[in-house]
Design an enzyme around this catalytic site. Structure first.
Site, PDB file in Angstrom:
ATOM      1  N   ASP A 173      -2.472  -2.911  -1.228  1.00  0.00           N
ATOM      2  CA  ASP A 173      -1.311  -3.829  -0.838  1.00  0.00           C
ATOM      3  C   ASP A 173      -1.797  -5.016  -0.581  1.00  0.00           C
ATOM      4  O   ASP A 173      -1.191  -6.464  -0.630  1.00  0.00           O
ATOM      5  CB  ASP A 173      -1.087  -3.941   0.706  1.00  0.00           C
ATOM      6  CG  ASP A 173       0.226  -2.668   0.795  1.00  0.00           C
ATOM      7  OD1 ASP A 173       1.323  -2.165   0.009  1.00  0.00           O
ATOM      8  OD2 ASP A 173       0.151  -1.606   1.723  1.00  0.00           O
ATOM      9  N   MET A 174      -3.061  -5.409  -0.025  1.00  0.00           N
ATOM     10  CA  MET A 174      -3.590  -6.272   0.307  1.00  0.00           C
ATOM     11  C   MET A 174      -3.636  -7.494  -1.176  1.00  0.00           C
ATOM     12  O   MET A 174      -3.351  -8.935  -1.369  1.00  0.00           O
ATOM     13  CB  MET A 174      -5.039  -6.504   0.894  1.00  0.00           C
ATOM     14  CG  MET A 174      -5.089  -5.709   1.964  1.00  0.00           C
ATOM     15  SD  MET A 174      -6.399  -5.963   3.388  1.00  0.00           S
ATOM     16  CE  MET A 174      -6.749  -7.474   3.991  1.00  0.00           C
TER      17      MET A 174
END
Length: 399
Positions: A173-174
């Site tokens: 996600d990051m």
């Protein structure tokens, strides 16, 4: 510093994302000065508002970590009037960020890329999804843990005789949020020349696979897939965790000149002259001979003893910190690693600061993570709605 001096001052972002990848991106854009309007469902909001515990005064610490420098607008996109508000938002937007995996949903709510770009040709339309919008799995749902597993990275994480391990923070996600930010900044620059916006299509899967960049050429050149090797490095030795007498330390010897200094610092100059270990290639080839020697040697003294000697010789090394350790680390704090905001329910709270240090246009922290719908009236007023209109929209369930 005036907000107009920030890099993205005057840039309007409409953020229709939730959970993590999109909110990371929009938070970074907000840190750089963009005006970010976070569009959320009435009553429920971003799914991350429910991630916890911990909750403080009903607010999710997880949500608060990802949503500073944004304003919250509740919008019911299932209603015609809610869709009308979204159209007004998109007409003035520079960036539209969304994470609906199926293009059919874009069309259902009236903001398919072609339709939006026809009315606002300069818009940067950034679509984040699990697998992207082309290929046989386009439109499939995805989460960070699935991307970590399918990307190949999980198979390489963990001890050699153990099971594959998920990285403990949402790495996919990051990473996708960072790539989305890079793509948006590049697209804004391209728009300066062409006057045209464009569609950005980002997937969790590809973003996570990008962590294998240094392994892929070796696989194709040799035909051998990489193996899980725990804390060791596949192509550098010594470059790993070692257990000292009291606790573990990390050592990174990335060059042969560092190897010479390393051997002197740990009082083993004989290792630097040993023909098995002279070059890094030698050490990798003979790691099974070298590693037991180093493990036994480090076990004779406490960690502080070795760290002092290695640092004096300018050999990269460090202790293994827990979260409380790094949050109180003098170097980390001296660099402004933490920021503090005041929240209307939680009070003052600390979070990680943006790690970019600008000399002339620094990051600012202007807005606490918003309460659900906290800025609805304010944003609707900016869009030209009167107090009577806003009351009517609420009665109709549009906001």
């Amino acid at each position: 510093m005036s907000e107009t001096m920030q890099p993205l001052a005057g840039i309007h972002v409409v953020d229709l994302t939730e959970a993590l990848a999109g909110p990371v991106c929009s938070m970074l854009l907000g840190d750089l000065g963009a005006d970010v309007v976070k569009v959320e469902r009435p009553g429920r909001g971003d799914q991350a508002r429910g991630y916890g515990p911990p909750f403080v005064e009903g607010e999710s610490a997880y949500f608060m970590s990802l949503n500073r420098n944004k304003r919250s607008l509740t919008l019911n996109l299932a209603t015609e009037r809610g869709q009308e508000i979204m159209q007004r938002l998109l007409l003035r937007a520079d960036v539209f960020l969304l994470n609906m995996p199926r293009q059919a949903s874009w069309e259902k709510y009236g903001f398919a890329y072609e339709a939006v770009a026809a009315k606002n040709p300069g818009i940067i339309y950034a679509a984040i999804s699990g697998y992207g919008h082309t290929g046989p799995r386009a439109g499939d749902p995805g989460y960070d843990v699935i991307a970590q597993a399918e990307s190949g990275t999980m198979s390489l994480t963990g001890e050699p005789d153990g099971s594959p391990m998920r990285f403990p923070t949402p790495m996919a996600d990051m990473t996708t949020g960072l790539y989305a930010t890079i793509g948006i900044l590049a697209a804004l620059q391209a728009r300066q020349r062409s006057g045209q916006g464009q569609l950005l299509d980002l997937s969790l899967l590809e973003s996570q696979v990008s962590w294998l960049t240094n392994l892929v050429p070796a696989y194709y050149l040799t035909g051998r897939p990489p193996e899980r090797i725990g804390n060791a490095h596949p192509t550098l030795v010594p470059y790993r965790l070692y257990q000292a007498r009291d606790e573990a330390i990390n050592v990174g010897v990335g060059t042969d000149s560092l190897w010479q200094r390393f051997c002197q610092a740990i009082d083993r100059p004989d290792l630097a002259e040993d023909p098995r270990f002279v070059t890094n290639g030698d050490r990798v080839q003979n790691r099974k001979d070298l590693e037991p020697i180093l493990e036994g040697h480090f076990a004779r003294q406490d960690a502080d003893h070795w760290l002092e000697k290695l640092r004096a010789a300018r050999v990269p090394c460090g202790q293994v910190n827990g979260l409380p350790d790094i949050l109180s680390d003098k170097q980390f704090l001296a660099r402004g690693g933490l920021m503090e905001l005041s929240h209307p329910l939680v009070g003052h709270f600390k979070a990680l600061a943006n790690p970019i240090h600008f000399s002339a246009t620094p990051v600012t922290y202007r807005q606490h993570p918003p309460l659900l719908g906290e800025h609805t009236d304010e944003i609707l007023t900016e869009l030209g709605y009167t107090p009577g209109d806003i009351t009517s929209l609420r009665e109709a369930g549009a906001v």
